[in-house]
Design an enzyme around this catalytic site. Structure first.
Site, PDB file in Angstrom:
ATOM      1  N   ASP A   1       3.784   6.341  -7.081  1.00  0.00           N
ATOM      2  CA  ASP A   1       4.999   5.991  -6.347  1.00  0.00           C
ATOM      3  C   ASP A   1       6.258   6.015  -7.190  1.00  0.00           C
ATOM      4  OD1 ASP A   1       3.846   5.470  -3.800  1.00  0.00           O
ATOM      5  OD2 ASP A   1       2.883   3.739  -4.704  1.00  0.00           O
TER       6      ASP A   1
ATOM      7  N   HIS B   1       0.846  -1.203   0.000  1.00  0.00           N
ATOM      8  CA  HIS B   1       0.000   0.000   0.000  1.00  0.00           C
ATOM      9  C   HIS B   1       0.878   1.249   0.000  1.00  0.00           C
ATOM     10  CE1 HIS B   1      -3.274   2.626   0.593  1.00  0.00           C
ATOM     11  NE2 HIS B   1      -3.749   2.230   1.750  1.00  0.00           N
TER      12      HIS B   1
ATOM     13  N   HIS C   1      -1.422  -0.365 -11.640  1.00  0.00           N
ATOM     14  CA  HIS C   1      -2.305   0.049 -10.550  1.00  0.00           C
ATOM     15  C   HIS C   1      -3.596  -0.745 -10.659  1.00  0.00           C
ATOM     16  CE1 HIS C   1      -4.702   2.682  -7.963  1.00  0.00           C
ATOM     17  NE2 HIS C   1      -3.556   3.087  -7.479  1.00  0.00           N
TER      18      HIS C   1
HETATM   19  C1  COA Z   1      -0.271  -2.175  -8.221  1.00  0.00           C
HETATM   20  C2  COA Z   1      -0.455  -3.665  -8.544  1.00  0.00           C
HETATM   21  C3  COA Z   1      -0.354  -4.479  -7.246  1.00  0.00           C
HETATM   22  C4  COA Z   1      -1.856  -3.847  -9.164  1.00  0.00           C
HETATM   23  O1  COA Z   1      -2.024  -5.173  -9.399  1.00  0.00           O
HETATM   24  P1  COA Z   1      -3.344  -5.835  -9.999  1.00  0.00           P
HETATM   25  O2  COA Z   1      -4.319  -4.824 -10.450  1.00  0.00           O
HETATM   26  O3  COA Z   1      -3.790  -6.846  -9.011  1.00  0.00           O
HETATM   27  O4  COA Z   1      -2.792  -6.486 -11.321  1.00  0.00           O
HETATM   28  P2  COA Z   1      -2.234  -7.951 -11.446  1.00  0.00           P
HETATM   29  O5  COA Z   1      -1.248  -8.242 -10.388  1.00  0.00           O
HETATM   30  O6  COA Z   1      -3.421  -8.854 -11.586  1.00  0.00           O
HETATM   31  O7  COA Z   1      -1.472  -7.854 -12.848  1.00  0.00           O
HETATM   32  C5  COA Z   1      -2.155  -7.841 -14.105  1.00  0.00           C
HETATM   33  C6  COA Z   1      -1.141  -8.151 -15.188  1.00  0.00           C
HETATM   34  O8  COA Z   1      -0.195  -7.076 -15.302  1.00  0.00           O
HETATM   35  C7  COA Z   1       1.107  -7.522 -14.957  1.00  0.00           C
HETATM   36  N1  COA Z   1       1.682  -6.505 -14.078  1.00  0.00           N
HETATM   37  C8  COA Z   1       1.028  -5.736 -13.179  1.00  0.00           C
HETATM   38  N2  COA Z   1       1.869  -4.868 -12.605  1.00  0.00           N
HETATM   39  C9  COA Z   1       3.087  -5.117 -13.144  1.00  0.00           C
HETATM   40  C10 COA Z   1       4.356  -4.538 -12.943  1.00  0.00           C
HETATM   41  N3  COA Z   1       4.516  -3.548 -12.070  1.00  0.00           N
HETATM   42  N4  COA Z   1       5.386  -5.034 -13.644  1.00  0.00           N
HETATM   43  C11 COA Z   1       5.198  -6.029 -14.519  1.00  0.00           C
HETATM   44  N5  COA Z   1       4.020  -6.604 -14.772  1.00  0.00           N
HETATM   45  C12 COA Z   1       2.971  -6.157 -14.084  1.00  0.00           C
HETATM   46  C13 COA Z   1       0.936  -8.839 -14.221  1.00  0.00           C
HETATM   47  O9  COA Z   1       2.061  -9.669 -14.388  1.00  0.00           O
HETATM   48  C14 COA Z   1      -0.284  -9.400 -14.898  1.00  0.00           C
HETATM   49  O10 COA Z   1       0.112  -9.908 -16.145  1.00  0.00           O
HETATM   50  P3  COA Z   1      -0.581 -11.231 -16.769  1.00  0.00           P
HETATM   51  O11 COA Z   1      -2.055 -10.943 -16.799  1.00  0.00           O
HETATM   52  O12 COA Z   1       0.023 -11.346 -18.142  1.00  0.00           O
HETATM   53  O13 COA Z   1      -0.229 -12.342 -15.840  1.00  0.00           O
HETATM   54  C15 COA Z   1       0.604  -4.142  -9.567  1.00  0.00           C
HETATM   55  O14 COA Z   1       0.494  -3.388 -10.753  1.00  0.00           O
HETATM   56  C16 COA Z   1       2.019  -4.073  -9.002  1.00  0.00           C
HETATM   57  O15 COA Z   1       2.466  -5.017  -8.350  1.00  0.00           O
HETATM   58  N6  COA Z   1       2.752  -2.937  -9.265  1.00  0.00           N
HETATM   59  C17 COA Z   1       4.066  -2.761  -8.717  1.00  0.00           C
HETATM   60  C18 COA Z   1       3.992  -2.274  -7.278  1.00  0.00           C
HETATM   61  C19 COA Z   1       3.528  -0.835  -7.180  1.00  0.00           C
HETATM   62  O16 COA Z   1       4.014   0.053  -7.864  1.00  0.00           O
HETATM   63  N7  COA Z   1       2.564  -0.595  -6.285  1.00  0.00           N
HETATM   64  C20 COA Z   1       2.074   0.750  -6.012  1.00  0.00           C
HETATM   65  C21 COA Z   1       0.664   0.911  -6.393  1.00  0.00           C
HETATM   66  S1  COA Z   1       0.153   2.598  -6.144  1.00  0.00           S
END
Ligand code: COA
Length: 444
Positions: free
Chosen positions: A363, A268, A307
């Protein structure tokens, strides 16, 4: 359609049910009417992590993730970041409208009246270990405030709610700054109410032997804008926490401490810390293609990208990117910015990122700015918590005054044992040759 409805056919019984659709949602309790036999529990919806469940009706913040829109009380984040101040935005979020000039003067006065903390709060912070994480100090201290202000229990009294809101918004920077000074072994600096909200915060953080601290206006404004950008983000994990804890009618200090605890989790409020570690690890631009390859091979994630809600450029990231240049004019350039910009350029041209709709989020750049301003990474979530306090209080009060809300109590789908009977300890069979600790495999 005037009164849109959904018709559900239960193939177990052949019965049909008509469920009203209101605001693009069906009320999940309508599903409880769908049952095979009258004395059986009805249907429930299963939604781990509440991915597709609206838990409230809200008027505070609005996000359109596909179009990259964020508004507080209807006002676009871009306009507030450019023209408002954090305290004015906090008023808007908490009260629902922008203040008039006289209301704003009163609001500023009321917040400044509450920047000091009880000396025992200071002693409480002094009691933490020298290397205590400042977020742990913040969470513990905010929770402890409920013991200093027992009147906070009067949650149904509007004057009490207003008082705790002023106290929390006023004291958060003080507690945060004391936590920082504690980790540095420096004497705590008391608030200076001649300064602005963020100017005073910078003074409490960085004042040394000078009689009066003069904040750099560019850094003061940059921090203020960063606070505006983090003030609310509708039903995220910590907003859901403040509502859930508040739904038991706990006092707001306990609810906000719980929200801050949720914010402190790396998924988060601490992702910008992970971005800094990633950029440091990359070290120089030549290593970027290698990182992109690892990300595309799913060996790791690109931190600060993607996101849950935004499937477009996070509007806050755009604003932060602009602030970065102004900050670096004062602080000198953080070398990580060049790596970040190049990483963004390469990623946004790459099919993987384009097809997955992965764009920089808030971020990606915020940590680089905070680092340039002299904040250690452990302080990043603490800064977030100061800004988010106004949002938490607005979400908390909205929940309390909503007639449709009750104590949060979700359902579960039970998949454990059916009834079984107690066996006395002496007659329970030991498993031969298996060490006690590993005998029963489980999460704990
Ligand atoms: C923010 C986050 C948790 C959102 O996740 P989510 O909506 O649950 O999305 P998912 O984890 O289901 O990912 C969806 C797809 O995008 C990909 N993906 C998502 N974020 C990614 C990232 N930062 N880098 C690479 N691939 C990513 C996943 O591998 C997945 O691919 P697939 O469908 O081919 O398997 C995720 O984008 C992430 O981990 N980002 C990095 C951490 C971050 O910056 N967090 C701050 C948020 S404000």
């Amino acid at each position: 359609m005037a009164n849109p409805t959904l018709t559900i056919t239960d193939n177990r019984t052949g019965k049909q049910y008509t469920v009203p659709i209101e605001n693009g949602a069906i009320n999940a309790s309508e599903l409880a009417k769908i049952k095979v036999a009258a004395d059986e529990p009805g249907l429930v919806s299963y939604d781990p992590a509440l991915l597709n469940t609206a838990v409230c009706k809200s008027k505070v913040g609005y996000i359109d993730g596909d179009r990259g829109i964020l508004r507080y009380r209807g006002y676009p984040i871009e306009e507030l970041a450019e023209r408002s101040s954090y305290l004015e935005t906090a008023y808007l979020i908490v009260k629902g409208e922008l203040p008039t000039a006289s209301h704003f003067r009163m609001w500023q006065h009321n917040i400044k009246m509450h920047t000091m903390v009880h000396e025992n709060v200071k002693h409480l912070i002094e009691g933490f270990r020298y290397d205590a994480h400042p977020m742990g100090i913040l969470v513990g201290t905010v929770g402890a405030l409920s013991t200093f202000y027992p009147d906070a229990k009067n949650i149904m009294d509007v004057e009490s709610r207003r008082m705790q809101t002023r106290r929390l918004i006023g004291k958060m920077p003080t507690i945060a700054a004391f936590a920082y000074r504690h980790s540095r072994g420096l004497p705590y600096v008391y608030p200076d109410n001649d300064l602005s909200y963020t100017g005073n915060f910078l003074s409490m953080l960085f004042k040394m032997t000078e009689l009066k601290y003069t904040p750099n206006p560019t850094l003061e404004r940059a921090l203020d804008v960063l606070f505006i950008l983090h003030a609310d983000h509708e039903q995220n994990c910590s907003a859901t926490t403040v509502r859930t804890v508040g739904s038991s009618h706990a006092d707001p200090y306990s609810a906000v401490a719980a929200a801050a605890a949720a914010l402190g989790g790396p998924l988060h409020g601490a992702a910008n810390e992970a971005v800094i570690h990633m950029l440091r690890e990359i070290g120089s631009k030549e290593h970027i293609p290698d990182l992109i390859r690892q990300v595309k091979n799913r060996e790791r994630r690109l931190m600060g990208f993607g996101h849950r809600v935004y499937k477009n450029y996070d509007p806050r990231a755009k604003i932060i990117k602009q602030i970065a240049h102004a900050v670096f004019e004062v602080t000198g350039k953080n070398p990580l910015i060049d790596i970040a910009l190049e990483l963004e350029r390469i990623a946004l041209e790459d099919d993987y990122f384009v097809s997955h709709k992965l764009y920089p989020n808030v971020d990606f750049y915020s940590g680089i700015i905070y680092e340039a301003m002299g904040f250690p990474v452990e302080m990043f979530p603490v800064l977030f918590a100061i800004a988010r306090t106004s949002g938490w209080m607005a979400q908390w009060a909205e929940m309390l005054l909503d007639d449709e809300q009750k104590i949060v109590r979700p359902k579960q789908i039970y998949l454990g044992y059916d009834e079984r009977h107690y066996v006395p300890l002496a007659t329970r069979r030991e498993v031969e040759g298996v060490p006690h600790e590993t005998e029963i495999r489980g999460p704990l």
